[in-house]
Structures are given as structure tokens and as C-alpha cells.
Design an enzyme around this catalytic site. Structure first.
Site, PDB file in Angstrom:
ATOM      1  N   SER A  46       0.730  14.665 -10.215  1.00  0.00           N
ATOM      2  CA  SER A  46       1.784  14.359  -9.234  1.00  0.00           C
ATOM      3  C   SER A  46       2.860  13.453  -9.820  1.00  0.00           C
ATOM      4  O   SER A  46       3.925  13.296  -9.228  1.00  0.00           O
ATOM      5  CB  SER A  46       1.189  13.740  -7.963  1.00  0.00           C
ATOM      6  OG  SER A  46       0.694  12.441  -8.214  1.00  0.00           O
ATOM      7  N   HIS A  47       2.614  12.845 -10.994  1.00  0.00           N
ATOM      8  CA  HIS A  47       3.642  11.988 -11.613  1.00  0.00           C
ATOM      9  C   HIS A  47       3.851  12.320 -13.089  1.00  0.00           C
ATOM     10  O   HIS A  47       4.333  11.501 -13.852  1.00  0.00           O
ATOM     11  CB  HIS A  47       3.337  10.503 -11.353  1.00  0.00           C
ATOM     12  CG  HIS A  47       3.595  10.171  -9.908  1.00  0.00           C
ATOM     13  ND1 HIS A  47       2.684  10.504  -8.930  1.00  0.00           N
ATOM     14  CD2 HIS A  47       4.672   9.648  -9.285  1.00  0.00           C
ATOM     15  CE1 HIS A  47       3.195  10.176  -7.747  1.00  0.00           C
ATOM     16  NE2 HIS A  47       4.386   9.660  -7.932  1.00  0.00           N
ATOM     17  N   THR A 160       5.653   5.935   0.857  1.00  0.00           N
ATOM     18  CA  THR A 160       4.283   6.224   0.410  1.00  0.00           C
ATOM     19  C   THR A 160       3.746   5.036  -0.395  1.00  0.00           C
ATOM     20  O   THR A 160       2.607   5.045  -0.856  1.00  0.00           O
ATOM     21  CB  THR A 160       4.232   7.504  -0.448  1.00  0.00           C
ATOM     22  OG1 THR A 160       5.254   7.425  -1.443  1.00  0.00           O
ATOM     23  CG2 THR A 160       4.434   8.743   0.388  1.00  0.00           C
ATOM     24  N   GLU A 188       1.902  15.164  -4.215  1.00  0.00           N
ATOM     25  CA  GLU A 188       0.778  16.091  -3.949  1.00  0.00           C
ATOM     26  C   GLU A 188       1.193  17.139  -2.930  1.00  0.00           C
ATOM     27  O   GLU A 188       0.794  18.304  -3.025  1.00  0.00           O
ATOM     28  CB  GLU A 188      -0.432  15.326  -3.411  1.00  0.00           C
ATOM     29  CG  GLU A 188      -1.171  14.498  -4.449  1.00  0.00           C
ATOM     30  CD  GLU A 188      -1.887  15.350  -5.491  1.00  0.00           C
ATOM     31  OE1 GLU A 188      -2.085  16.560  -5.268  1.00  0.00           O
ATOM     32  OE2 GLU A 188      -2.207  14.801  -6.561  1.00  0.00           O
ATOM     33  N   LYS A 230      -5.144   0.599   8.847  1.00  0.00           N
ATOM     34  CA  LYS A 230      -5.323  -0.291   7.686  1.00  0.00           C
ATOM     35  C   LYS A 230      -4.291   0.030   6.607  1.00  0.00           C
ATOM     36  O   LYS A 230      -3.625  -0.863   6.069  1.00  0.00           O
ATOM     37  CB  LYS A 230      -6.745  -0.164   7.137  1.00  0.00           C
ATOM     38  CG  LYS A 230      -7.786  -0.517   8.203  1.00  0.00           C
ATOM     39  CD  LYS A 230      -9.206  -0.362   7.704  1.00  0.00           C
ATOM     40  CE  LYS A 230     -10.179  -0.581   8.852  1.00  0.00           C
ATOM     41  NZ  LYS A 230     -11.581  -0.476   8.438  1.00  0.00           N
ATOM     42  N   SER A 307     -10.184   5.368 -11.896  1.00  0.00           N
ATOM     43  CA  SER A 307      -9.578   5.595 -13.223  1.00  0.00           C
ATOM     44  C   SER A 307     -10.555   6.179 -14.236  1.00  0.00           C
ATOM     45  O   SER A 307     -10.157   6.535 -15.346  1.00  0.00           O
ATOM     46  CB  SER A 307      -8.921   4.344 -13.818  1.00  0.00           C
ATOM     47  OG  SER A 307      -7.782   4.014 -13.072  1.00  0.00           O
TER      48      SER A 307
HETATM   49  P1  NDP Z   1      -5.376   9.355  -5.835  1.00  0.00           P
HETATM   50  O1  NDP Z   1      -5.839   9.478  -4.436  1.00  0.00           O
HETATM   51  O2  NDP Z   1      -5.364  10.556  -6.681  1.00  0.00           O
HETATM   52  O3  NDP Z   1      -6.228   8.253  -6.598  1.00  0.00           O
HETATM   53  C1  NDP Z   1      -6.282   6.950  -6.144  1.00  0.00           C
HETATM   54  C2  NDP Z   1      -7.168   6.083  -6.980  1.00  0.00           C
HETATM   55  O4  NDP Z   1      -8.520   6.267  -6.569  1.00  0.00           O
HETATM   56  C3  NDP Z   1      -7.152   6.382  -8.468  1.00  0.00           C
HETATM   57  O5  NDP Z   1      -7.224   5.172  -9.179  1.00  0.00           O
HETATM   58  C4  NDP Z   1      -8.368   7.270  -8.645  1.00  0.00           C
HETATM   59  O6  NDP Z   1      -8.916   7.243  -9.972  1.00  0.00           O
HETATM   60  C5  NDP Z   1      -9.332   6.627  -7.682  1.00  0.00           C
HETATM   61  N1  NDP Z   1     -10.364   7.546  -7.198  1.00  0.00           N
HETATM   62  C6  NDP Z   1     -10.215   8.813  -6.746  1.00  0.00           C
HETATM   63  N2  NDP Z   1     -11.401   9.327  -6.380  1.00  0.00           N
HETATM   64  C7  NDP Z   1     -12.336   8.365  -6.616  1.00  0.00           C
HETATM   65  C8  NDP Z   1     -13.747   8.277  -6.444  1.00  0.00           C
HETATM   66  N3  NDP Z   1     -14.433   9.292  -5.967  1.00  0.00           N
HETATM   67  N4  NDP Z   1     -14.355   7.128  -6.789  1.00  0.00           N
HETATM   68  C9  NDP Z   1     -13.665   6.078  -7.293  1.00  0.00           C
HETATM   69  N5  NDP Z   1     -12.319   6.100  -7.477  1.00  0.00           N
HETATM   70  C10 NDP Z   1     -11.669   7.225  -7.132  1.00  0.00           C
HETATM   71  O7  NDP Z   1      -3.909   8.673  -5.870  1.00  0.00           O
HETATM   72  P2  NDP Z   1      -2.641   8.991  -5.005  1.00  0.00           P
HETATM   73  O8  NDP Z   1      -2.469  10.463  -4.896  1.00  0.00           O
HETATM   74  O9  NDP Z   1      -2.660   8.198  -3.761  1.00  0.00           O
HETATM   75  O10 NDP Z   1      -1.504   8.400  -5.970  1.00  0.00           O
HETATM   76  C11 NDP Z   1      -1.244   9.040  -7.191  1.00  0.00           C
HETATM   77  C12 NDP Z   1      -0.171   8.304  -7.944  1.00  0.00           C
HETATM   78  O11 NDP Z   1       1.050   8.355  -7.234  1.00  0.00           O
HETATM   79  C13 NDP Z   1      -0.424   6.829  -8.213  1.00  0.00           C
HETATM   80  O12 NDP Z   1      -0.429   6.659  -9.601  1.00  0.00           O
HETATM   81  C14 NDP Z   1       0.753   6.109  -7.573  1.00  0.00           C
HETATM   82  O13 NDP Z   1       1.242   4.996  -8.298  1.00  0.00           O
HETATM   83  C15 NDP Z   1       1.790   7.199  -7.519  1.00  0.00           C
HETATM   84  N6  NDP Z   1       2.767   6.968  -6.460  1.00  0.00           N
HETATM   85  C16 NDP Z   1       3.996   6.502  -6.803  1.00  0.00           C
HETATM   86  C17 NDP Z   1       4.933   6.271  -5.823  1.00  0.00           C
HETATM   87  C18 NDP Z   1       6.269   5.699  -6.147  1.00  0.00           C
HETATM   88  O14 NDP Z   1       7.054   5.467  -5.243  1.00  0.00           O
HETATM   89  N7  NDP Z   1       6.578   5.403  -7.368  1.00  0.00           N
HETATM   90  C19 NDP Z   1       4.647   6.541  -4.413  1.00  0.00           C
HETATM   91  C20 NDP Z   1       3.308   6.992  -4.185  1.00  0.00           C
HETATM   92  C21 NDP Z   1       2.406   7.213  -5.180  1.00  0.00           C
HETATM   93  P3  NDP Z   1      -8.758   8.550 -10.922  1.00  0.00           P
HETATM   94  O15 NDP Z   1      -7.292   8.600 -11.289  1.00  0.00           O
HETATM   95  O16 NDP Z   1      -9.650   8.273 -12.080  1.00  0.00           O
HETATM   96  O17 NDP Z   1      -9.181   9.739 -10.127  1.00  0.00           O
HETATM   97  O1  PYC Z   2       4.507  10.726  -4.774  1.00  0.00           O
HETATM   98  O2  PYC Z   2       4.883   9.653  -2.904  1.00  0.00           O
HETATM   99  C1  PYC Z   2       5.201   9.962  -4.061  1.00  0.00           C
HETATM  100  C2  PYC Z   2       6.403   9.365  -4.663  1.00  0.00           C
HETATM  101  C3  PYC Z   2       7.505   8.897  -4.037  1.00  0.00           C
HETATM  102  C4  PYC Z   2       8.362   8.455  -5.018  1.00  0.00           C
HETATM  103  C5  PYC Z   2       7.736   8.653  -6.218  1.00  0.00           C
HETATM  104  N1  PYC Z   2       6.527   9.194  -5.988  1.00  0.00           N
END
Ligand code: NDP
Ligand code: PYC
Length: 343
Positions: A46-47, A160, A188, A230, A307
Site C-alpha cells: 500500500s506504500h 487515516t 488498501e 478507541k 513487523s
Molecule cells: P497493517 O494493518 O497492514 O499493519 C499494522 C501493523 O500491525 C504492522 O506493524 C503489522 O506488521 C502488524 N501486524 C499485522 N498483523 C499482525 C499480527 N497478526 N500480529 C502482530 N502484528 C501484526 O497496517 P495499515 O494497513 O494500517 O498501514 C499500512 C501502512 O500505511 C503503514 O506503514 C502506515 O504508516 C501507512 N499509512 C500512511 C499514511 C500517511 O498519511 N502517510 C496514512 C495511513 C497509513 P507486519 O507489517 O509485519 O505485518
Molecule cells: O494509505 O491512508 C493511506 C494514506 C493516506 C496518505 C498516504 N497514505
């Protein structure tokens, strides 16, 4: 499905060239290339390279300063480091502020880096990992643009708003989590739309506030916070700390400014670094050793650490190369050939 395998260096060279050709200076191009390639290498689709198009659209629309040179501002408080991104991407601004943040956190026990006026699109784990490498625990957070309804509401308001935490570990990768405070990152939803797949239930509502699993409808409606009230409260905290407190835009303000979610938003970011050794001084036990006992207990139940999947993917990519689909390769070739005309 036919695939291609690229080394990290080969993928970096392609992505960097795309951004150079699009008019970014070397500082901007190399910093966003690093974070995009790191995400692709770690199987954070996703990034990863999917984000190149959005960055090009933002450059083409004139909504990011392509030749920005971030400025480390004069110190006004011992534990606060400020970087003015000057309208460029957040990633080079982070790299400019990182050495001062590390130095201040070791000197004061805790320090914060506020980045202002940055265009932001990336994953935050890169930043807390950099702090962990310097022996520091870290938190990173930022608003985004209004796409998430507060719990109980029915219209986009919060971003987000990603939230990342890192804890240093000796001789192995740090403990890191990094997630959107919405049920899923917006990226996503876009990836589900492109793949023609329905969303899992509970991710989004339509513009009338009714649940939807249609990615198109969800993109036009609102996303939901993770964990109900939350996640909604944590998302709001991020608007307060990494938006209002640092004198930068909240997610609704960022959306008002840019007027669309197809370009990347401009806002600030807050990164806080803690020295576990400084906080634990005078108390029994080494904090890093005590943390290992906790991690072992988590793993001992058959659970995995956040991670862990990502670090395994990194290991595999570094050993075998990064696997891209035929469509992804075609898209990279198109962006290389056509540059800003491709978006
Ligand atoms: P995910 O739901 O994919 O993952 C969230 C975290 O939970 C990760 O560290 C992941 O580790 C961990 N995780 C997942 N499953 C398990 C499990 N079963 N047990 C333990 N840990 C677990 O992340 P999101 O989709 O919410 O976010 C993805 C990315 O999007 C992030 O890197 C975030 O910074 C980025 N983002 C950026 C935004 C922006 O504005 N710049 C906005 C929103 C999101 P693992 O990776 O090892 O699976
Ligand atoms: O995946 O939610 C997201 C996002 C917003 C801006 C950058 N990533």
C-alpha cells in the site's frame, strides 16, 4: 501470472530516474525513492511503487515544491527540533532533522521533531526504525486528509492518521508497529478497487452512512476507525498533536487546501524519541534486556511480533530480489518513458 525480479538497487535506480525526470531535485528524489523502495522490498504494497503515480500527479499539479531544500530551524527549546520542509516531501525533511533529533534525545532523555509544510504519502516505520538503530524508542504520527468518519458520525473528517512505534533490540531488528488509525490504510482500499475485489465488511460506509464493501463507493463515502471509538480517539489525538499543536493543518484543513484525495496532502508530522537508558537510570534492570523477556513471552504463546512479516519479506527480497508482476513492470516502464505525461 508472469513476474520479474529486481534487486533493490535496480528498482531504486528506476524509481529515482522517474522522479528526476519529473523535475525533483536530488534530495527530494532520493529520499522518496528510499521510502517507496523500502516499502516494496518489505512487501508493504500500500506504500510501495503504487505510490509513484500519486507523487507524479502531485508534482504535475504543482502541489509539491520540486526543488525544496528542507531547513533545520534554529533551536528554540532544548528538546524540540523543527524542520521546515519548504513545501517539499516529508521524507527529506525527516532525514535533515534526524541527526539533531537523535542528539537531543540522547542529551535530554526525550526529544521531538516537528516537521512543517510537508507533502506526505509514506509509511512511518522507516522513521521509527531509524531511531531504533540509534538506540532510541520512538513514536511517529501525522494527520492525512479527511477520509475517515469519527465513530458515531457518518462523514469524512479525520485522516487515516498513521501511528508508528519502535523499540530498539540488540542484535536483531527492532520491535516496530505502524498502522493507519482507520480500519485499513486508504491505499488498501485503492488496491482492492484496482484488483476488482470487494472490501472486508466493517471498513467503510457509503455517502449515506450505510455499510459498504464496494471500494468505489467506499472511496466516495467514508472509511471507519479501527477499534471503533478507541481508534477514533487516537486519530483525533494525532490531529491535535501532529496538526494543531505543531501549528500545521488538520486532515479536514489539508483536504480543503488540496480539494481532492487524488493528490497527496500537505501537513505536518511529529516524531518523538525516548532514551530507554535515560528513563530507566537509577532503577533496577536493563530496559532492553527486560523488553526481551516480554517479547519472548509474546512469542512463547505462538503470537508474532508486529513487523515480523515485514522483516521476513525484507530478508527474502534482499536474498532473492524484489518480485514485481508483469503489470507493475509495465507501469514502471510507462512512467519511465512518459514521465508526467503518464499521469
Ligand atoms: P497493517 O494493518 O497492514 O499493519 C499494522 C501493523 O500491525 C504492522 O506493524 C503489522 O506488521 C502488524 N501486524 C499485522 N498483523 C499482525 C499480527 N497478526 N500480529 C502482530 N502484528 C501484526 O497496517 P495499515 O494497513 O494500517 O498501514 C499500512 C501502512 O500505511 C503503514 O506503514 C502506515 O504508516 C501507512 N499509512 C500512511 C499514511 C500517511 O498519511 N502517510 C496514512 C495511513 C497509513 P507486519 O507489517 O509485519 O505485518
Ligand atoms: O494509505 O491512508 C493511506 C494514506 C493516506 C496518505 C498516504 N497514505
Amino acid at each position: 501470472m508472469s513476474t520479474s525480479v529486481l534487486s533493490t538497487d535496480a528498482l531504486s535506480a528506476r524509481v529515482d530516474t522517474i522522479f528526476h525526470k519529473a523535475g525533483l531535485n536530488a534530495l527530494q528524489a532520493s529520499a522518496i525513492t528510499r521510502v517507496i523502495v523500502a516499502a516494496e522490498r518489505d512487501a508493504c504494497k500500500s506504500h510501495g511503487i503504487y505510490r509513484i503515480e500519486g507523487a507524479l500527479r502531485t508534482i504535475k499539479a504543482g502541489k509539491v515544491t520540486p526543488d525544496a531544500v528542507p531547513e533545520l530551524l534554529p533551536q528554540q527549546a532544548p528538546a524540540i527540533v523543527k524542520v521546515d520542509a519548504k513545501g517539499g516531501f516529508a521524507n527529506p525533511a525527516f532525514e535533515v532533522g534526524l541527526p539533531a533529533l537523535i542528539e537531543r534525545a540522547h542529551a535530554c532523555g526525550v526529544a521531538a521533531l516537528a516537521i512543517n509544510d510537508a507533502v506526505h504519502f509514506s509509511a512511518l516505520w522507516v522513521e521509527v526504525e531509524a531511531l531504533a538503530q540509534a538506540g532510541l524508542a520512538g513514536l511517529a504520527m501525522c494527520p492525512s486528509y479527511a477520509t475517515v468518519a469519527p465513530t458515531g458520525g457518518n462523514r469524512p473528517l479525520l485522516g487515516t492518521n498513521p501511528f508508528a512505534f519502535g523499540w530498539p533490540r540488540e542484535g536483531q531488528p527492532p520491535y516496530v508497529f505502524d498502522f493507519a488509525t482507520s480500519v485499513a490504510a486508504r491505499g488498501e482500499i485503492e488496491l482492492h478497487r484496482r484488483a476488482g475485489k470487494p472490501l472486508p465488511e466493517g471498513w467503510a460506509i457509503d455517502s449515506d452512512g450505510k455499510p459498504t464493501t464496494d471500494p468505489e463507493v467506499a472511496l466516495a463515502g467514508a472509511m471507519l476507525s479501527f477499534g471503533g471509538h478507541k481508534g477514533s480517539a487516537i486519530g483525533t489525538m494525532i490531529e491535535l498533536l501532529a496538526g494543531i499543536m505543531i501549528g500545521d493543518l488538520t486532515s479536514p484543513e489539508a483536504l480543503d487546501l488540496i480539494g481532492t484525495t487524488t493528490l497527496y496532502p500537505s501537513h505536518g508530522e511529529l516524531i518523538i524519541a525516548f532514551s530507554p537508558q535515560a528513563f530507566a537510570a537509577g532503577r533496577a534492570g536493563n530496559p532492553l534486556a527486560r523488553a526481551e523477556t516480554l517479547f519472548e513471552a509474546i512469542l512463547g504463546q505462538g503470537a508474532r511480533l508486529p513487523s515480523q512479516r515485514r522483516f521476513l519479506a525484507r530478508e527474502k527480497s534482499e536474498r532473492d530480489g524484489i518480485v514485481l508482476t508483469h503489470q507493475e513492470m509495465e507501469q514502471l516502464d510507462r512512467l519511465l518513458e512518459q514521465g508526467l505525461d503518464a499521469v
